[in-house]
Enzyme design. Sequence first.
Site, PDB file in Angstrom:
ATOM      1  N   GLU A   1      36.883  24.845  44.473  1.00 57.00           N
ATOM      2  CA  GLU A   1      37.311  25.697  45.606  1.00 57.00           C
ATOM      3  C   GLU A   1      36.467  25.528  46.866  1.00 57.00           C
ATOM      4  O   GLU A   1      36.073  26.514  47.492  1.00 57.00           O
ATOM      5  CB  GLU A   1      37.329  27.173  45.169  1.00 57.00           C
ATOM      6  CG  GLU A   1      38.211  27.415  43.958  1.00 57.00           C
ATOM      7  CD  GLU A   1      38.270  28.881  43.523  1.00 57.00           C
ATOM      8  OE1 GLU A   1      37.535  29.710  44.102  1.00 57.00           O
ATOM      9  OE2 GLU A   1      39.049  29.192  42.608  1.00 57.00           O
TER      10      GLU A   1
ATOM     11  N   ASN B   1      38.315  20.535  41.916  1.00 55.63           N
ATOM     12  CA  ASN B   1      39.306  21.525  41.479  1.00 55.63           C
ATOM     13  C   ASN B   1      39.547  22.547  42.595  1.00 55.63           C
ATOM     14  O   ASN B   1      38.598  23.018  43.228  1.00 55.63           O
ATOM     15  CB  ASN B   1      38.717  22.251  40.248  1.00 55.63           C
ATOM     16  CG  ASN B   1      39.726  23.015  39.434  1.00 55.63           C
ATOM     17  OD1 ASN B   1      40.798  22.495  39.114  1.00 55.63           O
ATOM     18  ND2 ASN B   1      39.396  24.246  39.081  1.00 55.63           N
TER      19      ASN B   1
ATOM     20  N   HIS C   1      47.545  28.819  39.737  1.00 62.49           N
ATOM     21  CA  HIS C   1      47.759  30.244  39.455  1.00 62.49           C
ATOM     22  C   HIS C   1      49.006  30.642  40.247  1.00 62.49           C
ATOM     23  O   HIS C   1      48.931  30.927  41.440  1.00 62.49           O
ATOM     24  CB  HIS C   1      46.536  31.070  39.877  1.00 62.49           C
ATOM     25  CG  HIS C   1      45.343  30.790  39.023  1.00 62.49           C
ATOM     26  ND1 HIS C   1      45.306  31.122  37.686  1.00 62.49           N
ATOM     27  CD2 HIS C   1      44.162  30.188  39.289  1.00 62.49           C
ATOM     28  CE1 HIS C   1      44.139  30.749  37.173  1.00 62.49           C
ATOM     29  NE2 HIS C   1      43.438  30.174  38.124  1.00 62.49           N
TER      30      HIS C   1
ATOM     31  N   GLU D   1      44.571  25.327  35.542  1.00 60.03           N
ATOM     32  CA  GLU D   1      44.424  26.774  35.270  1.00 60.03           C
ATOM     33  C   GLU D   1      45.774  27.488  35.327  1.00 60.03           C
ATOM     34  O   GLU D   1      45.898  28.609  35.813  1.00 60.03           O
ATOM     35  CB  GLU D   1      43.462  27.412  36.287  1.00 60.03           C
ATOM     36  CG  GLU D   1      42.104  26.752  36.337  1.00 60.03           C
ATOM     37  CD  GLU D   1      41.078  27.469  37.200  1.00 60.03           C
ATOM     38  OE1 GLU D   1      41.323  28.637  37.580  1.00 60.03           O
ATOM     39  OE2 GLU D   1      40.046  26.858  37.509  1.00 60.03           O
TER      40      GLU D   1
ATOM     41  N   ASP E   1      48.901  29.654  35.106  1.00 56.78           N
ATOM     42  CA  ASP E   1      49.454  30.917  34.607  1.00 56.78           C
ATOM     43  C   ASP E   1      50.421  31.435  35.668  1.00 56.78           C
ATOM     44  O   ASP E   1      50.442  30.924  36.795  1.00 56.78           O
ATOM     45  CB  ASP E   1      48.386  31.964  34.218  1.00 56.78           C
ATOM     46  CG  ASP E   1      47.396  32.317  35.308  1.00 56.78           C
ATOM     47  OD1 ASP E   1      47.669  32.045  36.504  1.00 56.78           O
ATOM     48  OD2 ASP E   1      46.335  32.880  34.989  1.00 56.78           O
TER      49      ASP E   1
HETATM   50  C1  XIL Z   1      38.019  33.785  36.156  1.00 55.55           C
HETATM   51  C2  XIL Z   1      37.872  34.222  34.705  1.00 55.55           C
HETATM   52  O1  XIL Z   1      39.090  34.014  34.049  1.00 55.55           O
HETATM   53  C3  XIL Z   1      37.467  35.679  34.641  1.00 55.55           C
HETATM   54  O2  XIL Z   1      37.182  36.055  33.297  1.00 55.55           O
HETATM   55  C4  XIL Z   1      36.223  35.909  35.503  1.00 55.55           C
HETATM   56  O3  XIL Z   1      35.917  37.295  35.513  1.00 55.55           O
HETATM   57  C5  XIL Z   1      36.472  35.438  36.924  1.00 55.55           C
HETATM   58  O4  XIL Z   1      36.848  34.068  36.896  1.00 55.55           O
HETATM   59  N1  XIL Z   1      39.681  30.246  39.455  1.00 55.55           N
HETATM   60  C6  XIL Z   1      38.711  29.682  38.659  1.00 55.55           C
HETATM   61  C7  XIL Z   1      38.271  30.363  37.414  1.00 55.55           C
HETATM   62  O5  XIL Z   1      38.299  28.545  38.923  1.00 55.55           O
HETATM   63  O6  XIL Z   1      36.927  30.118  37.108  1.00 55.55           O
HETATM   64  C8  XIL Z   1      38.531  31.835  37.476  1.00 55.55           C
HETATM   65  O7  XIL Z   1      38.229  32.393  36.187  1.00 55.55           O
HETATM   66  C9  XIL Z   1      39.965  32.128  37.886  1.00 55.55           C
HETATM   67  C10 XIL Z   1      40.240  31.564  39.260  1.00 55.55           C
END
Ligand code: XIL
Length: 392
Positions: free
Chosen positions: A184, A229, A269, A299, A301
């Site tokens: 990020e 990422n 996401h 990631e 979802d």
């Molecule tokens: C999130 C985890 O799922 C949570 O448990 C934690 O509290 C916060 O981070 N982008 C990312 C991940 O790269 O590391 C994040 O994970 C979600 C968003």
Amino acid sequence: MPPLPNDAGTSTPLTRRNFLARLGVLSAAVAGAGLLTACGGVPLAVTPITRPENSDSPLTEAASAKAMLFGAATGQWCLQSDPQFAAAFAQHAGLLVPENELKWDTVEPQPGVFNFGPGDWLADFAARNGMLFRGHTLVWHNQTPSWVGVNVTSAQAEQQLTNHIAQTVAHYAGRVHSWDVVNEAINPGDGRSDYLRNTVWLNALGPGYIETAFRAAAAADPAALLVYNDYGFEYDTDDAALRRAGILRLLTSLKASGTPLHALGIQAHLEGTTTAGFTRLPGFLQQIADLGLKIFVTELDVCDRSLPADTQTRDTIVADVYQRFLDVVLQQIAVAGVITWGLSDRYTWLSQFAPRSDGRPVRPLPLDGNYQAKPAVWAILNAFNAAVRRGA
Ligand code: XIL
């Protein structure tokens, strides 16, 4: 180097304020209609997902059939305390990503004091179950202790950065499929012309911190795939277009300087009520592939916080988003795997980060809270089934 901005056809950045306002409008429209259309009458749902012939297949098997990976993020405590979940995880996932256990605040809570216990437990679980293991993440602006990069000279800051990476990557060398080295780093809203996010590292070391991080990781484990990422660049929105432009420019310049960078991670996401499509993504992914990079969905979802309450409707819409997104993304042959952020709705960060206002449990992942396959599993299977087998 590609020019900034962007491929959006407009250079007006979306402010946080009007972005939220727009999301609010969409959510209200969905809640109000109770069903299936958002503003402008764009259909949100969708015919039910087709049940594939291999609907009982583990996801990793369907991925392997196309020489791809399927994996998921999880944490030590749910695997350890819930054998049924651990069994479902081992069945479906060919790769495990620690959800939090390899972030800086866990691995190096105090300067020079390293804690690999939780990460080691997960690496062992992966090895015992024949899964690959993926590192997430070495450099991020979140979940990093407050002492990092603060009240130090830039030489000391660089030492903190490279030492953290060297120790962590060396510890897992030979056991790791890939590392998210930098997470990020792009945020156009921060107002810089290169769209880099203002972080402690940018302040201490300038834009070169990214290359420094990749070089340190490569030195500690020459065999690991090194990944950049990021999030928020999947959709046909102006905001996503700015992020794509920033990412493309960053990765182009890293490749031009010979930085050991091997792949782009698309967090993905996604949002159940967003009506924007994914038509601009393929062109961008081709530009990334043309740099000689692999691509992973890292990631995935689908947030269902603003979808109708009815479970079947919700699951259908969520699965449709999985299907539409993966159908587009897997057409790009450089895409080598799909990782979901969690596997079962019982354990998802969105329960905390994006709860529903009606109090019902969220349902963003492939398996339900009792580890049964939802239509999202069929969507993922359909997408793997339709994909071209990757070359050696
Ligand atoms: C999130 C985890 O799922 C949570 O448990 C934690 O509290 C916060 O981070 N982008 C990312 C991940 O790269 O590391 C994040 O994970 C979600 C968003």
